[in-house]
Structures are given as C-alpha cells and as structure tokens.
Design a protein around this motif. Sequence first.
Motif, short mmCIF file in Angstrom:
data_model
loop_
_atom_site.label_atom_id
_atom_site.label_comp_id
_atom_site.label_asym_id
_atom_site.label_seq_id
_atom_site.Cartn_x
_atom_site.Cartn_y
_atom_site.Cartn_z
N VAL A 185 13.21 -19.37 -27.44
CA VAL A 185 13.65 -20.48 -28.29
C VAL A 185 13.64 -21.79 -27.52
O VAL A 185 13.16 -22.83 -28.01
CB VAL A 185 15.07 -20.20 -28.85
CG1 VAL A 185 15.61 -21.43 -29.56
CG2 VAL A 185 15.04 -19.01 -29.79
N VAL A 186 14.17 -21.79 -26.30
CA VAL A 186 14.23 -22.99 -25.47
C VAL A 186 12.82 -23.51 -25.19
O VAL A 186 12.53 -24.71 -25.33
CB VAL A 186 14.97 -22.71 -24.16
CG1 VAL A 186 14.82 -23.89 -23.19
CG2 VAL A 186 16.44 -22.45 -24.42
N ARG A 193 9.18 -30.37 -28.90
CA ARG A 193 9.61 -31.73 -28.59
C ARG A 193 8.49 -32.51 -27.87
O ARG A 193 8.26 -33.68 -28.16
CB ARG A 193 10.86 -31.69 -27.71
CG ARG A 193 11.42 -33.08 -27.41
CD ARG A 193 12.74 -33.01 -26.69
NE ARG A 193 12.61 -32.36 -25.40
CZ ARG A 193 13.10 -31.15 -25.10
NH1 ARG A 193 13.76 -30.46 -26.02
NH2 ARG A 193 12.93 -30.63 -23.90
N GLU A 194 7.81 -31.86 -26.94
CA GLU A 194 6.71 -32.53 -26.25
C GLU A 194 5.59 -32.90 -27.22
O GLU A 194 5.00 -33.98 -27.12
CB GLU A 194 6.17 -31.63 -25.14
CG GLU A 194 7.10 -31.50 -23.95
CD GLU A 194 6.52 -30.61 -22.87
OE1 GLU A 194 5.43 -30.02 -23.10
OE2 GLU A 194 7.13 -30.49 -21.79
N ALA A 195 5.31 -31.97 -28.17
CA ALA A 195 4.29 -32.27 -29.16
C ALA A 195 4.70 -33.47 -30.03
O ALA A 195 3.88 -34.34 -30.34
CB ALA A 195 4.03 -31.05 -30.03
N GLN A 196 6.00 -33.50 -30.40
CA GLN A 196 6.49 -34.62 -31.19
C GLN A 196 6.43 -35.92 -30.39
O GLN A 196 6.07 -36.98 -30.93
CB GLN A 196 7.92 -34.35 -31.65
CG GLN A 196 8.04 -33.22 -32.66
CD GLN A 196 9.48 -32.83 -32.93
OE1 GLN A 196 10.38 -33.18 -32.16
NE2 GLN A 196 9.70 -32.09 -34.01
N ARG A 198 4.39 -36.57 -27.91
CA ARG A 198 2.99 -36.97 -27.79
C ARG A 198 2.50 -37.61 -29.08
O ARG A 198 1.79 -38.62 -29.06
CB ARG A 198 2.12 -35.74 -27.45
CG ARG A 198 2.17 -35.32 -25.99
CD ARG A 198 1.00 -34.42 -25.65
NE ARG A 198 0.98 -33.22 -26.49
CZ ARG A 198 1.63 -32.10 -26.20
NH1 ARG A 198 2.35 -32.01 -25.09
NH2 ARG A 198 1.54 -31.05 -27.01
N ALA A 199 2.87 -36.99 -30.21
CA ALA A 199 2.46 -37.56 -31.50
C ALA A 199 3.06 -38.96 -31.69
O ALA A 199 2.38 -39.89 -32.15
CB ALA A 199 2.89 -36.64 -32.64
N ALA A 200 4.36 -39.09 -31.31
CA ALA A 200 5.01 -40.41 -31.45
C ALA A 200 4.36 -41.42 -30.51
O ALA A 200 4.15 -42.59 -30.88
CB ALA A 200 6.49 -40.28 -31.14
N ALA A 201 4.02 -40.97 -29.27
CA ALA A 201 3.38 -41.88 -28.32
C ALA A 201 1.99 -42.29 -28.81
O ALA A 201 1.60 -43.46 -28.69
CB ALA A 201 3.27 -41.21 -26.95
N GLU A 202 1.26 -41.33 -29.38
CA GLU A 202 -0.06 -41.65 -29.90
C GLU A 202 0.04 -42.61 -31.09
O GLU A 202 -0.75 -43.55 -31.22
CB GLU A 202 -0.77 -40.37 -30.33
CG GLU A 202 -1.17 -39.48 -29.15
CD GLU A 202 -1.73 -38.14 -29.60
OE1 GLU A 202 -1.79 -37.93 -30.83
OE2 GLU A 202 -2.08 -37.32 -28.73
N LEU A 203 1.04 -42.36 -31.95
CA LEU A 203 1.25 -43.26 -33.09
C LEU A 203 1.61 -44.65 -32.61
O LEU A 203 1.09 -45.67 -33.12
CB LEU A 203 2.34 -42.70 -34.00
CG LEU A 203 2.74 -43.60 -35.20
CD1 LEU A 203 1.54 -43.80 -36.11
CD2 LEU A 203 3.90 -42.98 -35.96
#
Length: 605
Positions: A185-186, A193-196, A198-203
């Motif tokens: 789970v962790v 969280r890393e994917a989010q 990265r997505a936020a950073a890309e956006l």
Amino acid sequence: MDFFETRLEIIEAVAWLVTVTAGVAAGVLFARRSHDRLTGTLAAASAIVSEGLSHAEQEDAFASMSAGLARLFDADSVALALPTADGRLACVGSFGYSKPEEMFLRPGEGISGRAFVTGEPIVAPDVSKAEHYKPAGPGIKSALAVPMRYQGRVIGAFNVESRTRRYDESDLDVLVPIVDQIAAVVEGTRLRREAQERAAAELKARQELQAVSAVVLAGVASVHDLKASLHSMITEIADRLGWESMALILYGDDGLLYTRAYFGYPEYSTRIAFKPGEGVVGAVAQSGKGRLVPDVSLDPDYLDIVGATRSEMCVPLRAGERVLGVLNAESPRPDVFSREDFELLATLADQMSIVIERARLAALERTALEGMRELDKLKDDFVATVSHELRTPLTSINGYAQTMLVRADDLTEADRRSFLEATVRQCNRLSTIVESLLLVSQLESGEIRRRREFARLEDLVANAAEASGAEDRLVCHDESGVGLVTDPFRLHHILRNLFENAAKYSPAGSPVLVRVCPRADGACVEVHDGGSGIPKGAEEIVFDRFRRLGEPGTSGVPGTGLGLYIVRRFARDLGGDVTIARSTEPGYGGALFALHVRNLDLEPA
C-alpha cells in the motif's frame, strides 16, 4: 508364558498405538484450530488494511490502519516509520503516541531501526531484556518490529508495543503478512503520488511554456499596438496559470507608476498612481528587487487597496539597468504563491521587458522616420520658399537696373530716384533673408553668446520697429518705462521678427498694437495684429524651423519660415517664452503674440 508375554506385548503395542493415535488426533485438532484462528486473524487484519485504504488522504489511511492493528494485537502503541530525505526514519502513521510528528530514529536505532537495517523481524517478549529496544512510552512490557518489504527492498519498519500482552514468534505469522500488505500500500501510494506530481509538473511546465509563448506572440504584435498586446499578455498568462489577478505597472513621464494592463482587479484600483517606494509595488520599482509576500497583513509596505488580497508577489521590469515598472500578481488566499511561481513571474517579466522595450524602440524609430520625412519635406519647402523669396527681389532689382541702362536718356530725375529707392528696398529684403539664414546657422552651431546689459524696452521696441520697416504702422502703449538686464541682440531680433510677422499678416495699412506690461520677474510685450489669426491646432507648429502655413511659394505673404523659429529660440535662451492666442483687443481680431522676457539681473551670472 510365551503366549502371555506375546499377548502382553500386543496389548502394550495396542495401548501405545492408541496413545499415538490420540496424540496425532489432538495435534491435528490443535493445528486445525490454530489455522482457523490464524486465518481469522489474517482476515481481520486484511479487513483493517482495506478499511484504511478507504480514506482519501495517506495520513488518514495510515492512522486508521495503525488504530485497527493496535486493537487486533492488544497494543498500546503502533508506529509505521518511513525513511526521510536526510536518511532518518520518521513516523508517518501511528496510534498511542502523543507527538508522533516529533518521533525520528536513525537507521539501527531502537528495534524498529534495527529491523529496517537488518531486514529481519525482532521479537521482544520482555523489552527490559531486549538489546536494541528504545523506550518511547512508560510501562511497555513487550514489543514487535517488522521490516516493511516490497519486491525484496526494505522500505520502512512497523512496530507494535503493549503494556499487557507478551508477544512471541507466533505473532509474526500474522504481523509479517499484514506488514507486507501495508508495504504494498505504501509503495503504491508513493508511486501514485510521484505519478501525480509528474503529471502536475508536466501540466505546470506546459502552462508556463504557453504563458511565455503568449508573451512572445504578443510581442510580435506589440510593434503596432502595444496597449492591446500588453492586455492580451496579462489576460493569457493569468488564465493559463490560474492566477486570480495580475497587473503590469509602468513608470509614466511624470515619474509615477500607472497600471497599463490588468486582469482580475476592480477597475477603480487600476486608476491609482503609485509613487516610487509606496506600497509593495512602489518598493519593488524603487529598489529593483522582487518581493514574495505570503501574507500581506504582515508586510508593513502593503497598501490595502483591494481588500480581498491575502498574498502577493511582485518583480521589476528591466531594460538593462533601467527599471521600466513592475509585474504584480495577487490572490485572496494566503501563502498561495510558491518560490517556483515567483521565479516564473520573474521570467515572464524579463520577456515582457523585451516586448515593451522593443515596442518603445520601434515607436522611436517610427517617430524618427516621420521626423526625417517631415524635415525633408520642410527642407524641400524651405528651398522652394527661399528660391521664390530670393528670385522675387532679384528679379525686381534686375528689372530696375535694365530699365535704367536701356532707357537712361528717357528717364527723369524723379524716375531714376524712384527706381533706385525700389532697388534699395529689394536689396534690404535680400539682406533680411540672408541675415535670417546666417542667424539660424549660428543658432544651430551655438556661436551666439548671451550678453547681459541693461536696456529700456521703449528703446528696444523703437529700434526693432525701425529695422522691421513697420514703424509707421505700430501703435505702442508703454507708459511704464520698463528697463531690465537682458541680451539686447537677442531681444532686438525677437521684437523685429514679431513686428515683421504682424505687419505681413495684417491688412495693408492696418495698425499693429504693441503693449508693454511690467512683471515681477521682467516684462511682457504683447503684439496684436488685424489678420486672420493662427488656425486652431497650429499654435505650436508655427514655431518649427522652416514652417509656413500653406503651400510653399504659393502664399501671397513673403517669408522663409524662420522668423518665428528665431523668436522662440531666442526667447527661451533669455529664460522666457512666446505664446499665441486670439486677440480680444477691439479693432485687432487677429493673432496675439505674448513675449514673456525675464530680467537677467535676477539670475546668477
């Protein structure tokens, strides 16, 4: 006997077999009950993990799982520890601890740190005898520490402690599989969280690129319409980045700061002019250093213009070492702008500065080109005018001279005298034209030095009137007897050109009114004529060099377009000026030229 012994052995064997069979049966029953109990415990633990996963926030999920496992293992405290950036283990989910956020362990410290380093679970039935146990609370008797593994890697440690229950190896049969589930789970949470992130950073990077592109594209159009381009830039950037309000504020010619483009602000706030050093905007413009203000209520420089503002960031707009103004962003939420936002705003400000400076230089270039075209036209007009002005008296002089040569015997003494007087007048006209040309040349080269002499205006007016040839038409009102320290040479040419101009543009034979009025700092000389006056809007351009109203060479009024240019240049050299208005004097409905001349005796030498 043999039979008995054999029978006895058989009985003993049967008894032994029954005993073994009973033991096996009891063992099987015990194992089945243990398995059932283990299975039930694992099911209960899995349900606890599943319940924890139902929480949206990671901290809430870890806290829920810790509390559930504490109940399952009769634990008084439970802790889930993960490594931090500095290498320590931090408590990210717990139960039973008063200040878990302050709990940190070095790798190898305590049984949790030991389990993390070795990758092996640790059972402490009696913590007083456990070598690596580190007390975290009073009254703890027994503890367990299990490494959290995911795909062969140790990613953290899980710890349970109890004041009443004594843990043993059998508890690991339940805890280890459960901790493996928690580890999954962790890790899943971390990857998500890393994917989010990265997505936020890309956006964000895409939005930043779009914002910078908006500035560049607007810069292409700014050459033609800077105001519209600035508004387009601000609106596009604020929309792309999701910033509530933005403003581009530039220095005006008066040294104040004015809003030139904005988004999200009430209109009244954009009409306010800031002084350098006033408010966050003025402070940034004056110092040239950007400001990131998480809470404006704590900043002593903040001006409460828009009441909803809570956070602000402001950066200077620079062209080299020169500060053009500032780029400002505000939000009704506190601490909303990050350091990355601040750096992005500075990048955008740099791009905008290029756009603004490029537009300014383009405007200067257009103005210079227009000025050069206008100057070329004026020079062409001047050449045409001077050619006409020179040709007219030369033609007259040549005509009189030819007549006197060809018809010398036929002319009377009166005729010859009349021809000679006309020739002298035309020579004087030529002399005036040449004198004006030389005077302008000396003005441009700075060859005419200013003198300081005392003179009476009455005498200066009389001399200038005589030189202008209009003395018979002047009506002078000067009963003040004003005298002042001035440059007689400059003042003579000012008055002479004003009298000549008034006489030329008034109906033939009509009077020209000259009035001298004393002033505290000098005097004012008014010249009223009876002509048609100066057209509205032309009050300033008539003072331009080579400027004449109407087409060159076609006006019925002689002149080179240099007289009024000389008047203003000399007037300003003397610390004064000359202005134009419509005369309201009865009988003089034309132009009113008012010469304001200062007493140079009131100035330092």
